[in-house]
Design a protein around this motif. Structure first.
Motif, PDB file in Angstrom:
ATOM      1  N   PHE A  13       0.824  -1.198   0.000  1.00 20.80           N
ATOM      2  CA  PHE A  13       0.000   0.000   0.000  1.00 20.80           C
ATOM      3  C   PHE A  13       0.869   1.263   0.000  1.00 20.80           C
ATOM      4  CE2 PHE A  13      -3.108  -2.728   2.643  1.00 20.80           C
ATOM      5  CZ  PHE A  13      -3.655  -3.272   1.488  1.00 20.80           C
ATOM      6  N   ARG A  14       0.365   2.310  -0.643  1.00 23.60           N
ATOM      7  CA  ARG A  14       0.996   3.634  -0.629  1.00 23.60           C
ATOM      8  C   ARG A  14      -0.082   4.650  -0.256  1.00 23.60           C
ATOM      9  NH1 ARG A  14       3.018   1.320  -5.377  1.00 23.60           N
ATOM     10  NH2 ARG A  14       1.596   2.581  -6.658  1.00 23.60           N
ATOM     11  N   PRO A  15      -0.476   4.698   1.008  1.00 19.75           N
ATOM     12  CA  PRO A  15      -1.667   5.469   1.397  1.00 19.75           C
ATOM     13  C   PRO A  15      -1.553   6.963   1.105  1.00 19.75           C
ATOM     14  CG  PRO A  15      -0.962   3.997   3.168  1.00 19.75           C
ATOM     15  CD  PRO A  15       0.134   3.998   2.156  1.00 19.75           C
ATOM     16  N   HIS A  16      -2.708   7.542   0.749  1.00 20.02           N
ATOM     17  CA  HIS A  16      -2.880   8.989   0.778  1.00 20.02           C
ATOM     18  C   HIS A  16      -3.330   9.338   2.202  1.00 20.02           C
ATOM     19  CE1 HIS A  16      -3.614   9.527  -3.837  1.00 20.02           C
ATOM     20  NE2 HIS A  16      -2.610   8.702  -3.579  1.00 20.02           N
ATOM     21  N   TRP A  17      -2.876  10.467   2.701  1.00 23.86           N
ATOM     22  CA  TRP A  17      -3.157  10.815   4.095  1.00 23.86           C
ATOM     23  C   TRP A  17      -4.050  12.049   4.191  1.00 23.86           C
ATOM     24  CZ3 TRP A  17      -1.832   7.320   7.630  1.00 23.86           C
ATOM     25  CH2 TRP A  17      -0.822   6.412   7.305  1.00 23.86           C
ATOM     26  N   GLU A  18      -4.909  12.036   5.184  1.00 26.98           N
ATOM     27  CA  GLU A  18      -5.745  13.193   5.543  1.00 26.98           C
ATOM     28  C   GLU A  18      -5.463  13.492   7.014  1.00 26.98           C
ATOM     29  OE1 GLU A  18      -8.740  16.137   4.825  1.00 26.98           O
ATOM     30  OE2 GLU A  18      -7.979  14.664   3.387  1.00 26.98           O
ATOM     31  N   ILE A  19      -5.133  14.740   7.313  1.00 31.83           N
ATOM     32  CA  ILE A  19      -4.834  15.138   8.684  1.00 31.83           C
ATOM     33  C   ILE A  19      -6.012  15.943   9.236  1.00 31.83           C
ATOM     34  CG2 ILE A  19      -3.247  16.334  10.216  1.00 31.83           C
ATOM     35  CD1 ILE A  19      -2.042  13.910   8.750  1.00 31.83           C
ATOM     36  N   LEU A  20      -6.648  15.427  10.283  1.00 30.60           N
ATOM     37  CA  LEU A  20      -7.679  16.188  10.992  1.00 30.60           C
ATOM     38  C   LEU A  20      -7.009  16.889  12.167  1.00 30.60           C
ATOM     39  CD1 LEU A  20     -10.843  13.887  11.195  1.00 30.60           C
ATOM     40  CD2 LEU A  20     -10.205  15.547   9.446  1.00 30.60           C
ATOM     41  N   PRO A  21      -7.098  18.215  12.231  1.00 27.81           N
ATOM     42  CA  PRO A  21      -6.413  18.928  13.313  1.00 27.81           C
ATOM     43  C   PRO A  21      -7.098  18.723  14.656  1.00 27.81           C
ATOM     44  CG  PRO A  21      -7.690  20.460  11.977  1.00 27.81           C
ATOM     45  CD  PRO A  21      -7.758  19.131  11.283  1.00 27.81           C
ATOM     46  N   ALA A  22      -6.348  18.936  15.721  1.00 29.88           N
ATOM     47  CA  ALA A  22      -6.961  18.948  17.055  1.00 29.88           C
ATOM     48  C   ALA A  22      -8.047  20.007  17.075  1.00 29.88           C
ATOM     49  CB  ALA A  22      -5.899  19.244  18.109  1.00 29.88           C
ATOM     50  N   GLY A 119     -10.754   8.024  -6.217  1.00 28.97           N
ATOM     51  CA  GLY A 119     -10.331   6.815  -6.907  1.00 28.97           C
ATOM     52  C   GLY A 119      -8.840   6.577  -6.756  1.00 28.97           C
ATOM     53  N   ALA A 120      -8.053   7.666  -6.827  1.00 29.26           N
ATOM     54  CA  ALA A 120      -6.607   7.524  -6.675  1.00 29.26           C
ATOM     55  C   ALA A 120      -6.240   7.077  -5.268  1.00 29.26           C
ATOM     56  CB  ALA A 120      -5.929   8.854  -7.003  1.00 29.26           C
ATOM     57  N   ALA A 121      -6.939   7.616  -4.271  1.00 29.62           N
ATOM     58  CA  ALA A 121      -6.656   7.229  -2.883  1.00 29.62           C
ATOM     59  C   ALA A 121      -6.997   5.761  -2.649  1.00 29.62           C
ATOM     60  CB  ALA A 121      -7.430   8.128  -1.924  1.00 29.62           C
ATOM     61  N   LEU A 122      -8.104   5.300  -3.233  1.00 33.82           N
ATOM     62  CA  LEU A 122      -8.469   3.886  -3.101  1.00 33.82           C
ATOM     63  C   LEU A 122      -7.473   2.998  -3.834  1.00 33.82           C
ATOM     64  CD1 LEU A 122     -12.320   4.269  -3.493  1.00 33.82           C
ATOM     65  CD2 LEU A 122     -11.203   3.161  -1.545  1.00 33.82           C
ATOM     66  N   ALA A 123      -7.063   3.412  -5.027  1.00 29.49           N
ATOM     67  CA  ALA A 123      -6.092   2.621  -5.774  1.00 29.49           C
ATOM     68  C   ALA A 123      -4.762   2.539  -5.039  1.00 29.49           C
ATOM     69  CB  ALA A 123      -5.896   3.226  -7.163  1.00 29.49           C
ATOM     70  N   CYS A 126      -4.753  -0.339  -3.002  1.00 26.05           N
ATOM     71  CA  CYS A 126      -5.107  -1.565  -3.738  1.00 26.05           C
ATOM     72  C   CYS A 126      -6.583  -1.905  -3.625  1.00 26.05           C
ATOM     73  CB  CYS A 126      -4.242  -2.727  -3.261  1.00 26.05           C
ATOM     74  SG  CYS A 126      -2.483  -2.411  -3.414  1.00 26.05           S
ATOM     75  N   ASN A 127      -7.423  -0.889  -3.813  1.00 23.28           N
ATOM     76  CA  ASN A 127      -8.850  -1.155  -3.742  1.00 23.28           C
ATOM     77  C   ASN A 127      -9.611  -0.268  -4.703  1.00 23.28           C
ATOM     78  OD1 ASN A 127     -11.162  -2.557  -2.460  1.00 23.28           O
ATOM     79  ND2 ASN A 127      -9.627  -2.951  -0.883  1.00 23.28           N
ATOM     80  N   SER A 128     -10.949  -0.355  -4.660  1.00 21.78           N
ATOM     81  CA  SER A 128     -11.837   0.341  -5.575  1.00 21.78           C
ATOM     82  C   SER A 128     -13.066   0.808  -4.802  1.00 21.78           C
ATOM     83  CB  SER A 128     -12.266  -0.613  -6.696  1.00 21.78           C
ATOM     84  OG  SER A 128     -13.120  -1.629  -6.166  1.00 21.78           O
ATOM     85  N   PRO A 129     -13.962   1.586  -5.428  1.00 24.30           N
ATOM     86  CA  PRO A 129     -15.163   2.030  -4.712  1.00 24.30           C
ATOM     87  C   PRO A 129     -16.001   0.899  -4.140  1.00 24.30           C
ATOM     88  CG  PRO A 129     -14.869   3.349  -6.682  1.00 24.30           C
ATOM     89  CD  PRO A 129     -13.841   2.253  -6.749  1.00 24.30           C
ATOM     90  N   GLU A 130     -15.875  -0.305  -4.677  1.00 25.84           N
ATOM     91  CA  GLU A 130     -16.637  -1.448  -4.154  1.00 25.84           C
ATOM     92  C   GLU A 130     -16.353  -1.676  -2.667  1.00 25.84           C
ATOM     93  OE1 GLU A 130     -17.230  -5.769  -3.230  1.00 25.84           O
ATOM     94  OE2 GLU A 130     -15.294  -4.791  -3.522  1.00 25.84           O
ATOM     95  N   LEU A 131     -15.160  -1.311  -2.210  1.00 29.62           N
ATOM     96  CA  LEU A 131     -14.807  -1.438  -0.802  1.00 29.62           C
ATOM     97  C   LEU A 131     -15.823  -0.742   0.084  1.00 29.62           C
ATOM     98  CD1 LEU A 131     -12.513  -2.098   1.393  1.00 29.62           C
ATOM     99  CD2 LEU A 131     -11.801   0.266   1.014  1.00 29.62           C
ATOM    100  N   LEU A 132     -16.300   0.435  -0.372  1.00 28.97           N
ATOM    101  CA  LEU A 132     -17.177   1.280   0.436  1.00 28.97           C
ATOM    102  C   LEU A 132     -18.647   1.162   0.065  1.00 28.97           C
ATOM    103  CD1 LEU A 132     -14.933   4.463   0.191  1.00 28.97           C
ATOM    104  CD2 LEU A 132     -15.057   2.882   2.121  1.00 28.97           C
ATOM    105  N   GLU A 133     -18.925   0.647  -1.114  1.00 28.81           N
ATOM    106  CA  GLU A 133     -20.298   0.655  -1.613  1.00 28.81           C
ATOM    107  C   GLU A 133     -21.065  -0.620  -1.315  1.00 28.81           C
ATOM    108  OE1 GLU A 133     -19.885   1.575  -5.717  1.00 28.81           O
ATOM    109  OE2 GLU A 133     -19.298   3.675  -5.350  1.00 28.81           O
ATOM    110  N   SER A 134     -20.400  -1.758  -1.326  1.00 30.20           N
ATOM    111  CA  SER A 134     -21.108  -3.024  -1.101  1.00 30.20           C
ATOM    112  C   SER A 134     -21.466  -3.185   0.370  1.00 30.20           C
ATOM    113  CB  SER A 134     -20.264  -4.195  -1.575  1.00 30.20           C
ATOM    114  OG  SER A 134     -20.090  -4.143  -2.973  1.00 30.20           O
ATOM    115  N   GLU A 135     -22.507  -3.958   0.629  1.00 26.38           N
ATOM    116  CA  GLU A 135     -23.007  -4.181   1.982  1.00 26.38           C
ATOM    117  C   GLU A 135     -23.068  -5.678   2.270  1.00 26.38           C
ATOM    118  OE1 GLU A 135     -23.705  -1.655   3.857  1.00 26.38           O
ATOM    119  OE2 GLU A 135     -24.192   0.033   2.558  1.00 26.38           O
ATOM    120  N   GLY A 136     -23.321  -6.011   3.531  1.00 23.04           N
ATOM    121  CA  GLY A 136     -23.613  -7.379   3.904  1.00 23.04           C
ATOM    122  C   GLY A 136     -22.477  -8.088   4.602  1.00 23.04           C
TER     123      GLY A 136
END
Length: 225
Positions: A13-22, A119-123, A126-136
């Protein structure tokens, strides 16, 4: 994403990062058994583990939240819920909110989150929108294994953030309790305002329905009570 894959995981994995401040405010809908800022511990017999809960091999506590109260409700209550043809609304059964609360918390520290917001962050993981969209349950069994691998490859990740499926343009997050356990006083501070301590009460339903109304959704209460 293959639920049968065992370590060593075949991808890096080569994650994209998001920083939420205090000081960031987050809203969460949760069982009233837990305090506003309390993480849900891993339990191997959990009857309905979430998309990114821990596993027996990596049994971390977790906390799901959203960037606004409407999304916190929608992410929990509107899963796979169709529009009612008679009313033109999504009608949430009252049993879905019994014993549950809506609370706002404020972060006491900076949060370094893996971004799943494009899409770039998911890629990159190593994943796709299906990671977040599918249920069950079957899909969630696979996403939990993927989250385990992500945590192994990104030990600095305190959680993840992604675009809400049920309220697009807003965001949902999951926080990893073990990665925040060393913060003095806890990583989250409960804020009293705008909380709904009992979503199943008449007043709680009224307040929740005001938040859900722009999404054409409501907690359905029979006329006989």
């Amino acid at each position: 994403m293959d639920g049968k894959t065992l370590r060593p995981f075949p991808y890096r994995f080569r994650p994209h990062w998001e920083i939420l401040p205090a000081g960031t405010q987050l809203w969460r809908m949760h069982s009233s058994r837990y305090a506003a800022g309390e993480f849900k511990p891993f339990h191997p017999d959990d009857p309905a583990p979430g998309r990114f809960h821990g596993t027996p091999e990596d049994p971390y506590p977790s906390l799901y939240a959203a960037t606004d109260p409407e999304t916190a409700l929608a992410e929990t209550l509107l899963r796979s819920l169709p529009i009612d043809r008679g009313t033109g609304m999504r009608l949430v059964p009252r049993r879905s909110v019994l014993g549950r609360s809506l609370n706002v918390v404020r972060t006491r520290c900076e949060l370094r989150l893996v971004s799943l917001c494009s899409g770039a962050a998911l890629a990159a993981v190593c994943n796709s929108p299906e990671l977040l969209e599918s249920e069950g349950p079957e899909h969630y069994a696979r996403t939990r294994l993927w989250a385990r691998e992500l945590r192994a490859e990104a030990p600095g990740a305190m959680g993840m953030i992604w675009g809400s499926k049920r309220n697009p343009s807003r965001y949902a997050v999951v926080l990893f309790g073990d990665r925040l356990a060393d913060h003095a006083g806890g990583p989250l501070e409960a804020l009293p305002y705008r909380s709904i301590p009992d979503l199943g009460s008449p007043e709680g339903i009224k307040e929740a329905n005001q938040l859900l109304e722009p999404l054409r959704s409501a907690i359905d209460v029979p006329l006989h009570g």
